[in-house]
Scaffold this active site. Sequence first.
Site, mmCIF file in Angstrom:
data_model
loop_
_atom_site.group_PDB
_atom_site.id
_atom_site.type_symbol
_atom_site.label_atom_id
_atom_site.label_comp_id
_atom_site.label_asym_id
_atom_site.label_seq_id
_atom_site.Cartn_x
_atom_site.Cartn_y
_atom_site.Cartn_z
ATOM 1 N N ASN A 1 5.044 1.367 -0.836
ATOM 2 C CA ASN A 1 3.413 2.569 -0.882
ATOM 3 C C ASN A 1 3.811 3.507 -0.136
ATOM 4 O O ASN A 1 4.269 3.637 0.434
ATOM 5 C CB ASN A 1 2.362 1.760 -0.537
ATOM 6 C CG ASN A 1 1.083 2.439 -0.194
ATOM 7 O OD1 ASN A 1 1.070 3.461 -0.631
ATOM 8 N ND2 ASN A 1 0.571 1.912 0.395
ATOM 9 N N LYS B 1 2.411 6.251 -0.116
ATOM 10 C CA LYS B 1 1.217 6.629 0.333
ATOM 11 C C LYS B 1 0.898 7.964 0.581
ATOM 12 O O LYS B 1 1.464 9.154 -1.054
ATOM 13 C CB LYS B 1 0.741 6.243 2.156
ATOM 14 C CG LYS B 1 0.842 5.019 2.228
ATOM 15 C CD LYS B 1 0.207 4.421 3.695
ATOM 16 C CE LYS B 1 0.429 3.292 4.072
ATOM 17 N NZ LYS B 1 0.105 2.160 5.165
ATOM 18 N N HIS C 1 -6.562 -0.889 -2.405
ATOM 19 C CA HIS C 1 -5.993 -1.168 -0.343
ATOM 20 C C HIS C 1 -6.530 -1.070 0.320
ATOM 21 O O HIS C 1 -7.743 0.386 0.302
ATOM 22 C CB HIS C 1 -4.899 0.235 -0.170
ATOM 23 C CG HIS C 1 -4.115 0.454 0.744
ATOM 24 N ND1 HIS C 1 -3.516 1.072 2.195
ATOM 25 C CD2 HIS C 1 -2.477 -0.041 0.625
ATOM 26 C CE1 HIS C 1 -3.477 0.671 2.410
ATOM 27 N NE2 HIS C 1 -1.556 -0.088 1.881
ATOM 28 N N SER D 1 3.482 -3.359 8.638
ATOM 29 C CA SER D 1 3.744 -3.159 9.322
ATOM 30 C C SER D 1 5.627 -4.362 8.984
ATOM 31 O O SER D 1 5.915 -4.398 9.824
ATOM 32 C CB SER D 1 3.904 -3.473 10.813
ATOM 33 O OG SER D 1 3.071 -2.866 11.196
HETATM 34 P P1 PGA Z 1 2.868 -0.368 6.773
HETATM 35 O O1 PGA Z 1 1.328 -0.244 5.222
HETATM 36 O O2 PGA Z 1 4.808 -1.065 6.298
HETATM 37 O O3 PGA Z 1 2.560 1.523 6.748
HETATM 38 O O4 PGA Z 1 2.392 -1.210 8.355
HETATM 39 C C1 PGA Z 1 1.862 -0.763 4.697
HETATM 40 C C2 PGA Z 1 0.635 -0.968 3.137
HETATM 41 O O5 PGA Z 1 -0.354 0.042 3.639
HETATM 42 O O6 PGA Z 1 0.941 -1.367 2.324
#
Ligand code: PGA
Length: 256
Positions: A8, A10, A97, A218
């Site tokens: 993802n 983002k 999400h 994470s």
């Molecule tokens: P992250 O995000 O791995 O940075 O915690 C996961 C997500 O939002 O899908």
Amino acid sequence: MQKIIAANWKMYKTRKEAADCAAALVAGLGNVLPQRRQILVFAPFTAIAETSRAFAGVAGLEVGAQNFYPAREGAFTGEISSQMLHDVGADWLLVGHSERRHILHEDLGIVADKCAFALAEGFKLMLCVGETLAEREAGELGSVLERQLSSALAALSEEQRRTLPGRFAVAYEPVWAIGTGKVAGPAEVLDAHARVRSQLEGLLGADAAHIPLLYGGSVKPENAATLIGLDNVDGLLVGGASLEAQSFLQIISAGA
Ligand code: PGA
């Protein structure tokens, strides 16, 4: 079940950065694919075409969009329709999400509309569910998951429900673990995924066994092998650690 490792991205990456990262993924995948892993990248709108071009002709690599508006076209200023996303090469749509639920205030009704629309338009759908820290501490994990799953599937037709296997995945992402560096421990992931599986069984019957369940929050190269090896964990959804091709490649091959 072939494990799904999803990125993802983002609101990160220009078109060039996306193209470079996608090309580095293709170059680095070597023999990991396509037998053991299916790779998805949820790219920002503006980089979907570049990412999809970089993946063209490579088996096991697919592109998705992180959001869309559930109508074919119309007077919806600033929105992007699923058909526009299909046009630039998206196969998957991400819905629910936590950043969209909590920062962009998408409620259960919007999430349900998007799920039904995505499937009706022939997309593959990844639904994210997960509790906040306050909900977990109040002992509401089960009820939050139940509410998010049942409402998301409520608007589906009988036919859509029957054809979910193969084009539907659920990502369990505890909100308190997203972008915080605080990964859920194995016991917490096992417990939450068992709950999601059993709630899907209640909603979908025997087909629930064929719905991939991904863990997200994470995920890093250091914890990926443990997470992917857990019961009922059929994949990983990776935010921050997917932005660099090398770290995402390490996650892809972890435990493979
Ligand atoms: P992250 O995000 O791995 O940075 O915690 C996961 C997500 O939002 O899908």
